[in-house]
Scaffold this active site. Structure first.
Site, PDB file in Angstrom:
ATOM      1  N   LYS A 112       8.467  -4.396  -7.291  1.00 21.59           N
ATOM      2  CA  LYS A 112       7.008  -4.280  -7.243  1.00 21.59           C
ATOM      3  C   LYS A 112       6.642  -2.838  -6.988  1.00 21.59           C
ATOM      4  O   LYS A 112       7.161  -2.212  -6.042  1.00 21.59           O
ATOM      5  CB  LYS A 112       6.442  -5.158  -6.109  1.00 21.59           C
ATOM      6  CG  LYS A 112       4.915  -5.199  -6.097  1.00 21.59           C
ATOM      7  CD  LYS A 112       4.415  -6.177  -7.135  1.00 21.59           C
ATOM      8  CE  LYS A 112       2.905  -6.119  -7.321  1.00 21.59           C
ATOM      9  NZ  LYS A 112       2.469  -4.953  -8.116  1.00 21.59           N
TER      10      LYS A 112
ATOM     11  N   GLN B   2       8.800   2.808  -2.040  1.00 19.96           N
ATOM     12  CA  GLN B   2       8.227   1.480  -2.247  1.00 19.96           C
ATOM     13  C   GLN B   2       9.104   0.379  -1.648  1.00 19.96           C
ATOM     14  O   GLN B   2       8.588  -0.660  -1.219  1.00 19.96           O
ATOM     15  CB  GLN B   2       8.040   1.242  -3.741  1.00 19.96           C
ATOM     16  CG  GLN B   2       7.014   0.171  -4.076  1.00 19.96           C
ATOM     17  CD  GLN B   2       5.579   0.650  -3.942  1.00 19.96           C
ATOM     18  OE1 GLN B   2       5.274   1.792  -4.234  1.00 19.96           O
ATOM     19  NE2 GLN B   2       4.704  -0.214  -3.493  1.00 19.96           N
TER      20      GLN B   2
ATOM     21  N   LYS C  56       8.034   0.223   2.056  1.00 20.96           N
ATOM     22  CA  LYS C  56       6.621  -0.164   2.134  1.00 20.96           C
ATOM     23  C   LYS C  56       6.470  -1.655   1.861  1.00 20.96           C
ATOM     24  O   LYS C  56       5.805  -2.377   2.614  1.00 20.96           O
ATOM     25  CB  LYS C  56       5.803   0.640   1.121  1.00 20.96           C
ATOM     26  CG  LYS C  56       4.326   0.305   1.096  1.00 20.96           C
ATOM     27  CD  LYS C  56       3.614   0.952  -0.082  1.00 20.96           C
ATOM     28  CE  LYS C  56       3.756   2.436  -0.100  1.00 20.96           C
ATOM     29  NZ  LYS C  56       2.924   3.067  -1.153  1.00 20.96           N
TER      30      LYS C  56
ATOM     31  N   LYS D  29       9.068   1.480  -9.315  1.00 16.41           N
ATOM     32  CA  LYS D  29       7.951   2.352  -9.692  1.00 16.41           C
ATOM     33  C   LYS D  29       8.129   2.747 -11.154  1.00 16.41           C
ATOM     34  O   LYS D  29       9.235   2.665 -11.699  1.00 16.41           O
ATOM     35  CB  LYS D  29       7.923   3.600  -8.811  1.00 16.41           C
ATOM     36  CG  LYS D  29       6.565   4.251  -8.695  1.00 16.41           C
ATOM     37  CD  LYS D  29       5.622   3.491  -7.781  1.00 16.41           C
ATOM     38  CE  LYS D  29       4.293   4.219  -7.622  1.00 16.41           C
ATOM     39  NZ  LYS D  29       3.393   3.520  -6.689  1.00 16.41           N
TER      40      LYS D  29
ATOM     41  N   GLY E 214      -1.158  -0.596 -10.820  1.00 16.09           N
ATOM     42  CA  GLY E 214      -1.689   0.721 -11.114  1.00 16.09           C
ATOM     43  C   GLY E 214      -1.281   1.754 -10.078  1.00 16.09           C
ATOM     44  O   GLY E 214      -0.772   1.433  -9.018  1.00 16.09           O
ATOM     45  N   ASP E 215      -1.504   3.002 -10.418  1.00 11.57           N
ATOM     46  CA  ASP E 215      -1.294   4.143  -9.523  1.00 11.57           C
ATOM     47  C   ASP E 215      -2.189   5.244 -10.074  1.00 11.57           C
ATOM     48  O   ASP E 215      -3.168   4.951 -10.773  1.00 11.57           O
ATOM     49  CB  ASP E 215       0.195   4.528  -9.494  1.00 11.57           C
ATOM     50  CG  ASP E 215       0.540   5.512  -8.370  1.00 11.57           C
ATOM     51  OD1 ASP E 215       0.706   6.709  -8.671  1.00 11.57           O
ATOM     52  OD2 ASP E 215       0.629   5.089  -7.201  1.00 11.57           O
TER      53      ASP E 215
ATOM     54  N   THR F 102      -6.000  -0.217  -0.902  1.00 14.15           N
ATOM     55  CA  THR F 102      -5.248   0.904  -0.340  1.00 14.15           C
ATOM     56  C   THR F 102      -6.137   1.758   0.546  1.00 14.15           C
ATOM     57  O   THR F 102      -5.752   2.139   1.662  1.00 14.15           O
ATOM     58  CB  THR F 102      -4.618   1.757  -1.456  1.00 14.15           C
ATOM     59  OG1 THR F 102      -3.883   0.915  -2.346  1.00 14.15           O
ATOM     60  CG2 THR F 102      -3.680   2.790  -0.861  1.00 14.15           C
TER      61      THR F 102
ATOM     62  N   ASN G 293      -9.265   6.358  -6.481  1.00 16.56           N
ATOM     63  CA  ASN G 293      -9.420   5.022  -5.926  1.00 16.56           C
ATOM     64  C   ASN G 293      -9.177   4.977  -4.426  1.00 16.56           C
ATOM     65  O   ASN G 293      -9.976   4.405  -3.670  1.00 16.56           O
ATOM     66  CB  ASN G 293      -8.462   4.075  -6.661  1.00 16.56           C
ATOM     67  CG  ASN G 293      -8.498   2.667  -6.120  1.00 16.56           C
ATOM     68  OD1 ASN G 293      -7.754   2.332  -5.217  1.00 16.56           O
ATOM     69  ND2 ASN G 293      -9.366   1.842  -6.670  1.00 16.56           N
TER      70      ASN G 293
ATOM     71  N   SER H  24      -1.756  -6.768  -3.739  1.00 17.77           N
ATOM     72  CA  SER H  24      -1.124  -7.172  -4.997  1.00 17.77           C
ATOM     73  C   SER H  24      -0.346  -8.468  -4.801  1.00 17.77           C
ATOM     74  O   SER H  24      -0.368  -9.359  -5.662  1.00 17.77           O
ATOM     75  CB  SER H  24      -0.172  -6.078  -5.490  1.00 17.77           C
ATOM     76  OG  SER H  24      -0.870  -5.021  -6.112  1.00 17.77           O
TER      77      SER H  24
END
Length: 444
Positions: free
Chosen positions: A89, A110, A113, A125, A164-165, A209, A240, A376
């Site tokens: 993820k 990630q 996290k 990622k 998304g990022d 976030t 964002n 998510s």
């Protein structure tokens, strides 16, 4: 030479010219020494060596045709780093700076996290060196369709779930999902998160976030019997994460006073107008200078940065290594006493060391900005049950997860004799969950 030092030397040897990846690995490994010394089995079966090596690295060509009929070629990436706790993820980043080094550092971060959220997610990622800025909607669509034409064979709701990022918002996710559906002949809603509300998205995912980093900062302040209400907050970025950090800060009675983008930064001493910011950045896709022109009292600067403005709380929400040692000293001189990372690894190691040694509360990104991936996972839950939660329900779940992450970091740091060290607490708490699962699965 310690076990950790041996592993890090091997990482450098096997991954030359990847400084951000080296930085991310070093920061985690250095924190793990106390855990490995206490629990020697974590060094068995080459666990550390396997932890720093991605399970799968996918690099592919992305050809597409621009509006002038010219064929363009970009490079796509997906690093599937660790699946011990669940499907990979992690977001997709579309930006000209994307390369394997950047995607690997993001994927490594990630892992921990996602582990901290307790939501059963592995770490990965991806992205491309394609830059959506200045491209037409049709060009973005054609690129996304070409990108997914290769990526689709590597992902799935039980395998790898991108989101998304930077450079990948609702528009891009929509095009990517449409092409996935077309190629697979399946409406597999859980394969991507950050989707539009009309086709499987979750309320609060857009805000998560930014909201989460403010919630985390609020929890940090509560440890000192303080509130975020009335605090002056310096925030970098205007995408964002920054936008919704500003929104949540305003809701809690704080005063966000800065924003930035690649063209410069803005000081708005009376407090940022989040509605105007959304209009400029989300609707018009403009620059922060446009915001300053339309907001009385706001000033735009092409040089310097947001950290030179006196503040109580700093939230770096733009990109990696944006806050250096000099900036940290400026924050200290101006009275800042809380820093929480909204972006991934935005603070340099030297700056972190200075802040921590000066008793500033420092929240690392893998804990403080975990709200996005946490929500998510909530979106995936809703997709699996064909449910749709209200905004209040989704936000309450986010708040609960962020508080739990904070408390786990505090408790782990305390357990290992480093009270208040959120970096050590986050790294060890996440590592132990991943390591225990890896050992249980055997040498794979």
């Amino acid at each position: 030479m310690s076990r950790v030092e041996e592993v890090f030397e091997e990482v450098q040897r096997r991954n030359p010219a990847e400084p951000e990846f080296h930085q991310a690995v070093r920061e985690v490994l250095e924190s793990l020494e106390p855990a490995i010394n206490r629990h020697s089995h974590y060094a068995d079966y080459a666990l550390l060596e396997r932890l720093v090596e991605p399970e799968r690295q996918i690099i592919f060509r992305v050809p597409w045709i621009d509006d002038a009929g010219k064929v363009r070629v970009n490079r796509g990436y997906r690093i599937e780093f660790n699946s011990a706790l669940g499907p990979y993820k992690g977001g997709l980043r579309f930006h000209k700076t994307v390369n394997r080094n950047i995607v690997k550092f993001l994927g490594f971060e990630q892992i921990f996290k996602n582990a901290l959220t307790g939501q059963g997610l592995g770490g990965g990622k991806g992205g491309s060196d394609f830059d959506p800025h200045g491209k037409s909607n049709n060009e973005v669509m054609r690129f996304c369709q070409s990108f997914m034409t290769e990526l689709y064979r590597h992902i799935g709701e039980a395998t790898d779930v991108p989101a998304g990022d930077i450079g990948v918002g609702g528009r891009e996710i929509g095009y990517l999902f449409g092409q996935y559906k077309r190629l697979t002949n399946r409406f597999e809603a859980g394969v991507l998160t950050g989707k539009g509300l009309g086709y499987g998205g979750s309320l609060v995912r857009t805000e998560a976030t930014g909201y989460g980093v403010v919630m985390f900062a609020q929890s940090m302040l509560a440890v000192k019997n303080e509130s975020i209400e009335g605090k002056r907050i310096a925030i970098s970025g205007s995408g964002n994460v920054a936008t919704y950090a500003i929104e949540k800060a305003l809701q809690l009675g704080a005063k966000p006073i800065t924003l930035s983008d690649s063209s410069g930064w803005v000081h708005d001493p009376e407090g940022v107008d989040v509605d105007l910011l959304k209009q400029v950045k989300e609707v018009e896709r403009g620059r922060v200078s446009d915001y300053a022109e339309r907001k009385a009292g706001a000033q735009f600067f092409e040089s310097g940065n947001v950290w030179q403005v006196p503040c109580d709380v700093a939230l770096p929400c733009a990109t990696q290594n944006e806050l250096n040692e000099r900036d940290a000293q400026t924050l200290l001189n101006n009275g800042c006493h809380v820093v929480a990372e909204g972006a991934n690894m935005p603070t340099t190691p030297q700056a972190i060391e200075l802040l921590q040694s000066s008793h500033v509360l420092f929240g690392p990104g893998k804990a403080a900005n975990a709200g996005g991936v946490a929500t998510s996972a909530l979106e995936m839950q809703q997709n699996a049950s064909r449910a749709h939660w209200s905004f209040d329900v989704a936000e309450a779940q986010l708040s609960k997860i962020m508080q739990q992450i904070h408390d786990d970091c505090v408790a782990t740091a305390q357990e290992y004799g480093r009270p208040g060290d959120y970096v050590l607490g986050a790294n060890i708490a996440g590592f132990e969950r991943v390591a225990d699962a890896m050992l249980a699965h055997g040498v794979i």
